[in-house]
Write a protein that holds these residues in place. Structure first.
Motif, PDB file in Angstrom:
ATOM      1  N   HIS A 113      -0.730  49.335   4.266  1.00 51.42           N
ATOM      2  CA  HIS A 113       0.651  49.801   4.128  1.00 51.42           C
ATOM      3  C   HIS A 113       1.647  48.934   4.907  1.00 51.42           C
ATOM      4  CE1 HIS A 113       3.152  53.699   3.355  1.00 51.42           C
ATOM      5  NE2 HIS A 113       3.843  52.603   3.095  1.00 51.42           N
ATOM      6  N   TRP A 114       1.327  48.612   6.151  1.00 53.63           N
ATOM      7  CA  TRP A 114       2.151  47.719   6.969  1.00 53.63           C
ATOM      8  C   TRP A 114       1.223  46.832   7.807  1.00 53.63           C
ATOM      9  CZ3 TRP A 114       7.500  47.241   7.231  1.00 53.63           C
ATOM     10  CH2 TRP A 114       8.239  48.206   6.518  1.00 53.63           C
ATOM     11  N   ILE A 146      -1.690  44.177  -0.253  1.00 54.10           N
ATOM     12  CA  ILE A 146      -0.927  44.362   0.970  1.00 54.10           C
ATOM     13  C   ILE A 146       0.451  44.917   0.633  1.00 54.10           C
ATOM     14  CG2 ILE A 146      -2.145  42.648   2.352  1.00 54.10           C
ATOM     15  CD1 ILE A 146      -0.080  40.577   1.548  1.00 54.10           C
ATOM     16  N   SER A 147       1.131  45.395   1.656  1.00 50.75           N
ATOM     17  CA  SER A 147       2.465  45.944   1.479  1.00 50.75           C
ATOM     18  C   SER A 147       3.292  45.606   2.719  1.00 50.75           C
ATOM     19  CB  SER A 147       2.374  47.464   1.305  1.00 50.75           C
ATOM     20  OG  SER A 147       3.640  48.058   1.165  1.00 50.75           O
ATOM     21  N   ASN A 148       4.521  45.187   2.499  1.00 51.21           N
ATOM     22  CA  ASN A 148       5.445  44.877   3.596  1.00 51.21           C
ATOM     23  C   ASN A 148       4.972  43.705   4.465  1.00 51.21           C
ATOM     24  OD1 ASN A 148       7.267  47.155   3.045  1.00 51.21           O
ATOM     25  ND2 ASN A 148       5.492  48.390   3.656  1.00 51.21           N
ATOM     26  N   PHE A 149       4.296  42.746   3.858  1.00 54.26           N
ATOM     27  CA  PHE A 149       3.847  41.538   4.569  1.00 54.26           C
ATOM     28  C   PHE A 149       4.824  40.405   4.285  1.00 54.26           C
ATOM     29  CE2 PHE A 149       0.092  43.830   5.353  1.00 54.26           C
ATOM     30  CZ  PHE A 149      -0.807  43.087   6.116  1.00 54.26           C
ATOM     31  N   ASP A 150       5.441  39.869   5.331  1.00 52.66           N
ATOM     32  CA  ASP A 150       6.250  38.676   5.147  1.00 52.66           C
ATOM     33  C   ASP A 150       5.328  37.461   5.015  1.00 52.66           C
ATOM     34  OD1 ASP A 150       5.359  38.308   7.752  1.00 52.66           O
ATOM     35  OD2 ASP A 150       7.344  38.441   8.665  1.00 52.66           O
ATOM     36  N   ASN A 208       1.471  42.225  -3.333  1.00 52.43           N
ATOM     37  CA  ASN A 208       2.233  42.455  -2.113  1.00 52.43           C
ATOM     38  C   ASN A 208       3.396  43.356  -2.511  1.00 52.43           C
ATOM     39  OD1 ASN A 208       3.383  42.495   0.422  1.00 52.43           O
ATOM     40  ND2 ASN A 208       3.835  40.308   0.504  1.00 52.43           N
ATOM     41  N   GLN A 209       3.369  44.592  -2.028  1.00 56.41           N
ATOM     42  CA  GLN A 209       4.418  45.549  -2.371  1.00 56.41           C
ATOM     43  C   GLN A 209       5.515  45.469  -1.311  1.00 56.41           C
ATOM     44  OE1 GLN A 209       4.728  50.259  -2.263  1.00 56.41           O
ATOM     45  NE2 GLN A 209       3.250  49.622  -3.824  1.00 56.41           N
ATOM     46  N   MET A 210       6.716  45.113  -1.756  1.00 50.45           N
ATOM     47  CA  MET A 210       7.836  44.884  -0.837  1.00 50.45           C
ATOM     48  C   MET A 210       9.070  45.633  -1.293  1.00 50.45           C
ATOM     49  SD  MET A 210       6.895  42.670   1.561  1.00 50.45           S
ATOM     50  CE  MET A 210       8.427  41.961   2.175  1.00 50.45           C
ATOM     51  N   GLU A 211       9.978  45.899  -0.370  1.00 49.57           N
ATOM     52  CA  GLU A 211      11.312  46.344  -0.754  1.00 49.57           C
ATOM     53  C   GLU A 211      11.952  45.208  -1.546  1.00 49.57           C
ATOM     54  OE1 GLU A 211      15.586  47.507   1.333  1.00 49.57           O
ATOM     55  OE2 GLU A 211      13.847  47.053   2.581  1.00 49.57           O
ATOM     56  N   PHE A 212      12.274  45.472  -2.803  1.00 50.74           N
ATOM     57  CA  PHE A 212      12.783  44.408  -3.679  1.00 50.74           C
ATOM     58  C   PHE A 212      13.772  45.036  -4.651  1.00 50.74           C
ATOM     59  CE2 PHE A 212      12.846  41.888  -7.539  1.00 50.74           C
ATOM     60  CZ  PHE A 212      12.848  40.575  -7.097  1.00 50.74           C
ATOM     61  N   ASN A 213      14.983  44.519  -4.653  1.00 50.70           N
ATOM     62  CA  ASN A 213      16.016  44.993  -5.565  1.00 50.70           C
ATOM     63  C   ASN A 213      17.093  43.918  -5.656  1.00 50.70           C
ATOM     64  OD1 ASN A 213      18.108  45.622  -3.415  1.00 50.70           O
ATOM     65  ND2 ASN A 213      16.430  46.976  -2.749  1.00 50.70           N
ATOM     66  N   PRO A 214      18.097  44.086  -6.485  1.00 50.18           N
ATOM     67  CA  PRO A 214      19.076  43.008  -6.663  1.00 50.18           C
ATOM     68  C   PRO A 214      19.757  42.537  -5.389  1.00 50.18           C
ATOM     69  CG  PRO A 214      19.287  44.569  -8.461  1.00 50.18           C
ATOM     70  CD  PRO A 214      18.300  45.160  -7.490  1.00 50.18           C
ATOM     71  N   LEU A 215      19.882  43.415  -4.388  1.00 51.19           N
ATOM     72  CA  LEU A 215      20.542  43.032  -3.154  1.00 51.19           C
ATOM     73  C   LEU A 215      19.571  42.514  -2.101  1.00 51.19           C
ATOM     74  CD1 LEU A 215      23.123  45.958  -2.830  1.00 51.19           C
ATOM     75  CD2 LEU A 215      23.326  43.789  -4.075  1.00 51.19           C
ATOM     76  N   ASN A 216      18.289  42.616  -2.375  1.00 47.83           N
ATOM     77  CA  ASN A 216      17.256  42.146  -1.440  1.00 47.83           C
ATOM     78  C   ASN A 216      16.096  41.600  -2.256  1.00 47.83           C
ATOM     79  OD1 ASN A 216      15.631  41.716   0.836  1.00 47.83           O
ATOM     80  ND2 ASN A 216      14.724  43.750   0.629  1.00 47.83           N
ATOM     81  N   GLN A 217      16.126  40.310  -2.548  1.00 49.21           N
ATOM     82  CA  GLN A 217      15.217  39.737  -3.532  1.00 49.21           C
ATOM     83  C   GLN A 217      14.016  38.998  -2.943  1.00 49.21           C
ATOM     84  OE1 GLN A 217      17.343  37.717  -6.749  1.00 49.21           O
ATOM     85  NE2 GLN A 217      19.096  39.102  -6.483  1.00 49.21           N
ATOM     86  N   GLU A 218      13.866  39.020  -1.630  1.00 51.61           N
ATOM     87  CA  GLU A 218      12.649  38.503  -0.993  1.00 51.61           C
ATOM     88  C   GLU A 218      12.250  37.129  -1.544  1.00 51.61           C
ATOM     89  OE1 GLU A 218      11.414  39.825   1.526  1.00 51.61           O
ATOM     90  OE2 GLU A 218      11.948  41.939   1.489  1.00 51.61           O
ATOM     91  N   ALA A 219      13.186  36.208  -1.576  1.00 54.96           N
ATOM     92  CA  ALA A 219      12.948  34.908  -2.216  1.00 54.96           C
ATOM     93  C   ALA A 219      11.747  34.179  -1.647  1.00 54.96           C
ATOM     94  CB  ALA A 219      14.205  34.042  -2.105  1.00 54.96           C
ATOM     95  N   THR A 266      -0.585  36.098  -6.199  1.00 54.08           N
ATOM     96  CA  THR A 266      -0.368  37.501  -5.840  1.00 54.08           C
ATOM     97  C   THR A 266       0.878  38.001  -6.554  1.00 54.08           C
ATOM     98  OG1 THR A 266      -1.373  37.184  -3.651  1.00 54.08           O
ATOM     99  CG2 THR A 266       0.086  39.084  -3.922  1.00 54.08           C
ATOM    100  N   VAL A 267       0.810  39.178  -7.151  1.00 56.53           N
ATOM    101  CA  VAL A 267       1.951  39.753  -7.847  1.00 56.53           C
ATOM    102  C   VAL A 267       2.816  40.523  -6.863  1.00 56.53           C
ATOM    103  CG1 VAL A 267       2.654  41.431  -9.611  1.00 56.53           C
ATOM    104  CG2 VAL A 267       0.733  39.887 -10.056  1.00 56.53           C
ATOM    105  N   LEU A 268       4.122  40.338  -6.950  1.00 61.36           N
ATOM    106  CA  LEU A 268       5.039  41.123  -6.136  1.00 61.36           C
ATOM    107  C   LEU A 268       5.314  42.451  -6.834  1.00 61.36           C
ATOM    108  CD1 LEU A 268       6.715  40.742  -3.468  1.00 61.36           C
ATOM    109  CD2 LEU A 268       8.682  40.399  -4.966  1.00 61.36           C
ATOM    110  N   GLU A 269       5.214  43.531  -6.067  1.00 57.30           N
ATOM    111  CA  GLU A 269       5.511  44.866  -6.575  1.00 57.30           C
ATOM    112  C   GLU A 269       6.683  45.423  -5.781  1.00 57.30           C
ATOM    113  OE1 GLU A 269       3.226  49.093  -7.525  1.00 57.30           O
ATOM    114  OE2 GLU A 269       2.329  47.660  -6.121  1.00 57.30           O
ATOM    115  N   ALA A 270       7.666  45.992  -6.465  1.00 58.21           N
ATOM    116  CA  ALA A 270       8.897  46.428  -5.828  1.00 58.21           C
ATOM    117  C   ALA A 270       8.875  47.909  -5.486  1.00 58.21           C
ATOM    118  CB  ALA A 270      10.080  46.148  -6.746  1.00 58.21           C
ATOM    119  N   TRP A 271       8.976  48.213  -4.158  1.00 65.16           N
ATOM    120  CA  TRP A 271       9.342  49.573  -3.802  1.00 65.16           C
ATOM    121  C   TRP A 271      10.850  49.589  -3.578  1.00 65.16           C
ATOM    122  CZ3 TRP A 271      11.687  50.577   0.871  1.00 65.16           C
ATOM    123  CH2 TRP A 271      11.365  49.799   1.996  1.00 65.16           C
TER     124      TRP A 271
END
Length: 310
Positions: free
Chosen positions: A123-124, A151-155, A173-184, A195-200
């Motif tokens: 989770h973290w 994994i989740s929330n891994f930079d 890797n499940q991350m906070e991902f949305n138009p204002l935070n795109q985790e480039a 690894t596929v990015l999954e958006a929470w």
């Protein structure tokens, strides 16, 4: 459409992405964070009946029991089988470590009413713990108790550290991902590793939903802002798990297959990135920079048990 060399199928709510271990995962699902057990049960059942096949929860959410009840009801009402669903939960921060992770999965399976997980996530990245936690996940994967691990929330830095010791590359890797935070940087690194990015929190709350650019695009297509954002996730190759407790909203969030965003519209949303996370690693009491000690608790919503220990 490809994602980091990963093959994808045709577009519908049944569409899947083939993960780096060959397992097929739905590309759009239901999240249940900040949902009590009763609401989670209703939401999950409704989502399954509406065609969703990906359900995402976590021990920390305090609602695995409700999710399990919703899965049971959804399967009964649709005539589907367990194998038709893709269920994700996560290793609770307070359970991290090798032996404790091996034991913790049994509690999650019992609460969910399942015999195996499709995806189990760290989770973290708990300091001094997450490598040992990953080793335990690898053992559970080899034993067949989970079909895939991630994994989740891994930079990028912590992902690189994990990969130095890993025998299995994370599928997600499940991350906070949305138009204002795109985790480039995270997205770019994920593509390199397959690894596929999954958006929470894929909808990004009011700031994204009320953004003028997104509202204009939504009006152009006769869609809601939420539908435009989920469609943007889809065309970016990001798995999304929007949360809703409202049946009509759950159905609406999946109604994204009768339109597509142009290259210009995609770029306009891409340019909204502020690279600002609402919730991050240093915010948590269990984070300790020298790697000694941590603390955490399960979220408690109105009907969640005060003591959720295994």
């Amino acid at each position: 459409m490809g994602y980091g060399g990963v093959r994808m199928t045709t577009e519908s709510l049944a569409s899947t992405v083939t993960l780096n271990n060959g397992v097929k995962m739905p590309r759009l699902g239901l999240g249940v964070w900040k949902t009590d057990n009763a609401s989670a049960a209703k939401s999950v059942s409704a989502a399954i009946q509406a065609g969703y096949r990906l359900i995402d929860t976590a021990k920390q959410y305090g609602n695995e029991t409700g999710v399990g009840a919703g899965i049971l009801e959804g399967l009964e009402k649709t005539g589907l089988n367990r194998k038709d669903l893709f269920v994700t939960t996560k290793v609770f921060n307070g359970d991290q470590g090798y032996e404790s992770t091996l034991a913790a999965i049994n509690g999650s399976l019992e609460r969910l009413g399942l015999t195996y997980l499709d995806l189990y996530l760290v989770h973290w990245p708990v300091d001094g713990k997450f490598v040992d936690t990953w080793k335990a996940l690898e053992e559970l994967y080899y034993a067949g108790k989970v079909r895939a691990i991630g994994i989740s929330n891994f930079d990028v830095e912590r992902t690189q550290e994990l990969l130095e010791y890993a025998n299995v590359t994370p599928v997600i890797n499940q991350m906070e991902f949305n138009p204002l935070n795109q985790e480039a940087d995270v997205l770019a690194f994920a593509k390199l590793t397959g690894t596929v990015l999954e958006a929470w929190s894929p909808l990004g709350g009011g700031a994204a939903l009320n953004n003028e650019t997104i509202q204009t695009i939504a009006q152009r297509h006769g869609k809601s802002a939420a539908q435009v954002i989920i469609r943007w996730d889809w065309q970016r190759g990001v798995v999304a798990i929007p949360k809703s407790s409202h049946i009509e909203r759950i159905k609406e969030n999946a109604d994204i297959f009768d339109f597509s965003l142009s290259a210009e519209e995609m770029q306009a949303i891409n340019e909204l990135d502020e690279a600002k996370r609402d919730l991050w690693y240093s915010d948590f009491a269990w984070h300790n920079a020298d790697g000694h000690g941590f603390k955490d608790s399960v979220d408690t919503w109105p009907d969640s048990p005060e003591n959720y220990a295994d």
